[in-house]
Design a protein around this motif. Structure first.
Motif, PDB file in Angstrom:
ATOM      1  N   PRO A  98       2.958  -7.471   2.712  1.00 64.83           N
ATOM      2  CA  PRO A  98       1.673  -6.768   2.686  1.00 64.83           C
ATOM      3  C   PRO A  98       1.800  -5.273   2.393  1.00 64.83           C
ATOM      4  CG  PRO A  98       2.194  -7.564   4.914  1.00 64.83           C
ATOM      5  CD  PRO A  98       3.174  -8.190   3.991  1.00 64.83           C
ATOM      6  N   GLU A  99       2.864  -4.629   2.904  1.00 60.17           N
ATOM      7  CA  GLU A  99       2.926  -3.164   2.795  1.00 60.17           C
ATOM      8  C   GLU A  99       2.969  -2.660   1.354  1.00 60.17           C
ATOM      9  OE1 GLU A  99       4.947  -5.043   4.598  1.00 60.17           O
ATOM     10  OE2 GLU A  99       7.044  -4.702   4.042  1.00 60.17           O
ATOM     11  N   LEU A 100       3.327  -3.545   0.397  1.00 62.10           N
ATOM     12  CA  LEU A 100       3.288  -3.147  -1.018  1.00 62.10           C
ATOM     13  C   LEU A 100       1.881  -2.690  -1.417  1.00 62.10           C
ATOM     14  CD1 LEU A 100       5.306  -6.077  -2.680  1.00 62.10           C
ATOM     15  CD2 LEU A 100       6.074  -3.704  -2.342  1.00 62.10           C
ATOM     16  N   PHE A 101       0.868  -3.170  -0.692  1.00 62.76           N
ATOM     17  CA  PHE A 101      -0.522  -2.934  -1.101  1.00 62.76           C
ATOM     18  C   PHE A 101      -1.232  -1.907  -0.211  1.00 62.76           C
ATOM     19  CE2 PHE A 101       0.941  -6.848  -2.878  1.00 62.76           C
ATOM     20  CZ  PHE A 101       0.482  -6.779  -4.187  1.00 62.76           C
ATOM     21  N   SER A 102      -0.437  -1.070   0.465  1.00 61.40           N
ATOM     22  CA  SER A 102      -1.014  -0.082   1.391  1.00 61.40           C
ATOM     23  C   SER A 102      -2.026   0.831   0.714  1.00 61.40           C
ATOM     24  CB  SER A 102       0.086   0.796   1.994  1.00 61.40           C
ATOM     25  OG  SER A 102       0.958  -0.009   2.735  1.00 61.40           O
ATOM     26  N   GLU A 103      -1.717   1.243  -0.519  1.00 62.16           N
ATOM     27  CA  GLU A 103      -2.569   2.246  -1.175  1.00 62.16           C
ATOM     28  C   GLU A 103      -3.976   1.698  -1.500  1.00 62.16           C
ATOM     29  OE1 GLU A 103      -2.323   5.268  -1.257  1.00 62.16           O
ATOM     30  OE2 GLU A 103      -3.539   6.015  -2.934  1.00 62.16           O
TER      31      GLU A 103
END
Ligand code: HPA
Ligand code: ZN
Length: 335
Positions: free
Chosen positions: A176-181
């Motif tokens: 999930p953290e790949l999509f933080s932005e």
């Protein structure tokens, strides 16, 4: 069946359904003919045979292929209307529906084409049946974070038609953290945020969705059981899990419904809900999911009422909207 009419009568919210996953083989064939698109299936029966999956990816390959028949605003209207009619018949009063814009924009379909089709059907269903409907735009996690960002910017003119954003598609290898932005931007724009996590991926993806994306609900989340501390945290924070039992069986997340974690987690105080995911592909809309689980896990009448109540509490309805449905549910519970 007695259970079925009781469950139908309960006011319910559906919180995890992909509109592209409601495309029934009959409509898929009709749209292919209407748009002069060749399908790699000779008949509706052939399609149903192809709906035998070994894991998430084997389903996704066919699901994205099926969506290729959707071209015009009318196509998106027809698919949405068919689902809303069916949800209404199952006693759904509120539905928060996922759609995958990249599946369509990648094929050269304009954002306006699907958004207008969805909105017209939602307007008609709201007028006709008093259904309450929200749209959640999902990013495909097998595509890049930059692609998700571009999609976020493309959605700008349609922002007021969005309830929230989500994250779906191939989970393993795409944390999930790949999509933080893009998630940060959506939160700043005042949208709700949810994410698929812990369907095939590890419990750390559930924690990542909560801590890095600030997801308000976890879609699936069934694998939280592998981490007891996480289960305790989900129960303490009352973070809802939108479970989809028939999906989990079709995609071999559990071998048999009797193995499903839903009742164990319910008994540990986790806010679990029942939903349909991709009902055309997985063999049942939301009512069928409730009925199957009630039978396989020996759910009591009180369990069923709790599950319906959870679905309303976990929805993004405003307080007044929740209060109306909860009062109606309380009347049925007291009967
Ligand atoms: N998981 C991930 N992506 C999906 C699903 C699912 O169950 N259904 C549609 N896209
Ligand atoms: Zn899903």
């Amino acid at each position: 069946m007695e259970n079925e009419s009781f469950i139908r009568s309960l006011p319910k919210a559906e919180l995890h359904v992909h509109i592209e996953g409601t495309l029934e083989p009959e409509l898929m064939f009709a749209l292919a003919a209407r748009n002069d698109i060749a399908l790699p299936f000779a008949s509706v029966e052939d399609i149903r045979v192809a709906f035998r999956f070994s894991n998430l990816q084997s389903f996704l390959d066919i699901y994205y292929q099926g969506a290729q028949v959707l071209i015009t605003e009318q196509d998106f209207y027809d698919m949405m209307m068919a689902y809303l009619e069916r949800a209404n018949a199952d006693g759904v009063r509120r539905t928060e529906i996922f759609f995958d814009p990249q599946t369509h924009t990648e094929r050269g379909i304009d954002f306006a084409t699907f958004m207008n089709g969805f909105s017209s059907a939602i307007d008609d269903a709201t007028t006709r049946w008093g259904l309450s409907v929200g749209l959640i735009m999902c990013f495909l996690r097998h595509l890049s974070p930059d692609d998700a960002l571009a999609t976020w910017h493309q959605s700008e003119p349609f922002r007021d038609q969005l309830l929230g954003i989500g994250l779906d598609s191939s989970e393993i290898g795409n944390p999930p953290e790949l999509f933080s932005e893009p998630f940060r931007l959506a939160r700043e724009a005042g949208l709700h945020v949810v994410a698929h996590a812990g369907e095939e991926g590890p419990p750390s993806f559930i924690a990542g969705a909560i801590d890095e994306l600030h997801a308000e609900r976890i879609d699936h989340g069934v694998r939280c059981e592998d981490d007891p501390a996480l289960v305790e945290r989900l129960a303490a924070l009352q973070i809802p899990l939108t479970m989809c039992p028939l999906s989990n069986i079709k995609l071999k997340v559990f071998e048999d419904l009797s193995d499903h974690s839903l009742k164990r987690l319910l008994d540990q105080g986790v806010m679990v809900t029942i939903n349909s995911d991709d009902p055309s592909y997985f063999g049942g809309y939301v009512l069928a999911n409730y009925v199957a689980v009630a039978q396989a896990l020996d759910l009591t009448r009180d369990d069923l009422i709790t599950l319906a109540r959870n679905s309303i509490e976990a929805s993004f309805l405003d307080d007044a909207g929740k209060a109306t449905l909860l009062a109606e549910l309380a009347t049925i519970a007291a009967a």
